[in-house]
Enzyme design. Structure first.
Site, mmCIF file in Angstrom:
data_model
loop_
_atom_site.group_PDB
_atom_site.id
_atom_site.type_symbol
_atom_site.label_atom_id
_atom_site.label_comp_id
_atom_site.label_asym_id
_atom_site.label_seq_id
_atom_site.Cartn_x
_atom_site.Cartn_y
_atom_site.Cartn_z
ATOM 1 N N TYR A 42 -2.126 -10.547 -16.259
ATOM 2 C CA TYR A 42 -3.251 -10.800 -16.779
ATOM 3 C C TYR A 42 -3.712 -10.280 -17.287
ATOM 4 O O TYR A 42 -4.727 -10.489 -18.331
ATOM 5 C CB TYR A 42 -4.071 -11.093 -15.403
ATOM 6 C CG TYR A 42 -4.254 -11.889 -14.156
ATOM 7 C CD1 TYR A 42 -3.157 -13.152 -14.010
ATOM 8 C CD2 TYR A 42 -5.063 -11.925 -13.054
ATOM 9 C CE1 TYR A 42 -3.562 -13.918 -13.373
ATOM 10 C CE2 TYR A 42 -4.787 -13.727 -12.236
ATOM 11 C CZ TYR A 42 -3.774 -13.864 -12.731
ATOM 12 O OH TYR A 42 -3.388 -15.126 -11.428
ATOM 13 N N GLY A 43 -3.777 -8.634 -17.190
ATOM 14 C CA GLY A 43 -4.233 -8.040 -18.368
ATOM 15 C C GLY A 43 -4.930 -7.991 -19.899
ATOM 16 O O GLY A 43 -5.528 -8.222 -20.188
ATOM 17 N N CYS A 74 -8.305 -7.904 -7.603
ATOM 18 C CA CYS A 74 -7.788 -7.986 -9.175
ATOM 19 C C CYS A 74 -8.540 -7.304 -10.073
ATOM 20 O O CYS A 74 -9.663 -8.316 -10.350
ATOM 21 C CB CYS A 74 -6.861 -8.653 -9.295
ATOM 22 S SG CYS A 74 -6.048 -9.100 -11.348
ATOM 23 N N ASN A 75 -9.084 -5.970 -10.810
ATOM 24 C CA ASN A 75 -9.773 -5.954 -11.761
ATOM 25 C C ASN A 75 -9.807 -7.226 -12.585
ATOM 26 O O ASN A 75 -11.286 -7.246 -13.382
ATOM 27 C CB ASN A 75 -9.580 -4.150 -11.759
ATOM 28 C CG ASN A 75 -9.672 -3.309 -10.869
ATOM 29 O OD1 ASN A 75 -10.754 -2.784 -10.726
ATOM 30 N ND2 ASN A 75 -8.649 -2.570 -9.873
ATOM 31 N N THR A 76 -9.104 -7.307 -13.557
ATOM 32 C CA THR A 76 -8.712 -7.896 -14.748
ATOM 33 C C THR A 76 -9.684 -9.040 -13.639
ATOM 34 O O THR A 76 -10.294 -9.615 -14.551
ATOM 35 C CB THR A 76 -7.227 -8.009 -14.889
ATOM 36 O OG1 THR A 76 -6.457 -7.018 -14.696
ATOM 37 C CG2 THR A 76 -7.336 -9.496 -16.446
ATOM 38 N N CYS A 185 -6.751 -0.901 -11.598
ATOM 39 C CA CYS A 185 -5.802 -1.811 -10.960
ATOM 40 C C CYS A 185 -5.314 -1.275 -9.762
ATOM 41 O O CYS A 185 -5.067 -0.083 -9.226
ATOM 42 C CB CYS A 185 -4.549 -1.754 -12.360
ATOM 43 S SG CYS A 185 -3.690 -2.940 -11.625
ATOM 44 N N THR A 186 -5.356 -2.775 -8.990
ATOM 45 C CA THR A 186 -5.516 -2.512 -7.905
ATOM 46 C C THR A 186 -3.525 -1.998 -8.013
ATOM 47 O O THR A 186 -3.178 -2.013 -6.671
ATOM 48 C CB THR A 186 -5.360 -3.048 -6.352
ATOM 49 O OG1 THR A 186 -4.647 -4.963 -7.186
ATOM 50 C CG2 THR A 186 -6.754 -4.107 -7.015
#
Length: 276
Positions: A42-43, A74-76, A185-186
């Site tokens: 996704y980044g 998810c961080n993104t 980021c997980t």
């Protein structure tokens, strides 16, 4: 509704690190997890595209499992879509960035904090903003580490190659005198050993997954949504990628032996569905 599951989503298997903490703190809760491995990473994607993916997955989880809350593990996706999802879904939506930022502020002693994440999360600047909102005197050093996501997805966690890639990704932080490093980021807690080796024992690693699980507990309690069951909850798994690959890493990482993941075709996510 109390017996309905908590939904968790990620771009891949990294969100299992958040699920592990949720299961540890809320062992009687039912959960359902979807890893969107077919569209990883996704980044590098745009905010609009990541938001669209997040909406599709939320719709799928609500239709399939009637989830009572959604954890964007998810961080993104949190950076891109959290506000939108909170405004559009009728259930609680929890992200990983704010809890992680707060944990970093509570951990640091010299107020020099490193953040490692995907390019999308770094570009969003959300960690820096959240940390500075809580501790304006902090200095934040952010580094995008997309190669480390690949290591985690390939289950290449402890090899010499993995250590070399991690060390190269973190090299720019070595002279910053940080005492705290947020694994933003997980996927990265899967590489905890290699990361700790690279930065040294003097740096404390912050895993936002634990703080996110704690926030999930608090929100469910406030909303009266905690499951009152006394037996261990069930866990369902879905992936848009290869189920064998997903199952291998899930069985290694989670405390309990997971049920086999079911494959979800991208077409199932992109087809409009009715959600009650």
């Amino acid at each position: 509704m109390q017996n309905d599951p908590i939904g968790l989503m990620d771009s891949g298997v990294g969100g299992l690190t958040v699920l592990k903490e949720v299961q540890r703190l809320l062992p009687t809760e039912n959960t359902v997890f979807l890893g969107d491995q077919a569209r990883l990473p996704y980044g590098p994607r745009s905010v609009a595209e990541v938001t669209m993916f997040t909406k599709q997955i939320a719709q799928f989880l609500r239709q399939q499992a009637r989830i009572k809350a959604l954890v964007i593990a998810c961080n993104t996706a949190t950076a891109a879509a959290l506000t939108t999802m909170q405004q559009t879904l009728p259930i609680p939506v929890i992200g990983v960035i704010a809890p992680g930022a707060q944990a970093a502020v509570q951990t640091t002693r010299n107020h020099r904090i490193g953040v490692i994440a995907t390019a999308g999360t770094v570009k969003s600047d959300q960690y820096r903003r959240d940390i500075l909102a809580a501790a304006p005197n902090s200095q934040i050093f952010s580094v995008a580490c997309p190669e480390m996501v690949t290591l985690a997805e390939q289950n290449d966690l402890t090899t010499t190659h993995a250590q070399s890639v991690v060390a190269a990704n973190l090299a720019s932080l070595m002279d910053k005198k940080i005492d705290t490093l947020v694994m933003g980021c997980t996927h990265f807690p899967l590489l905890r050993s290699a990361i700790q080796h690279a930065v040294g024992s003097q740096v404390t690693l912050v895993d936002p997954g634990l703080a996110t699980a704690e926030q999930t507990v608090a929100i469910l309690k406030t909303r009266g949504l905690l499951n009152s069951a006394t037996t261990r909850g069930t866990a369902q798994f879905f992936t848009t990628g290869e189920t064998d690959q997903f199952d291998t890493l899930a069985s290694q990482w989670l405390d309990q032996q997971p049920t086999p993941a079911k494959h979800v075709a991208i077409a199932q996510l992109t087809t409009p569905m009715e959600v009650n």
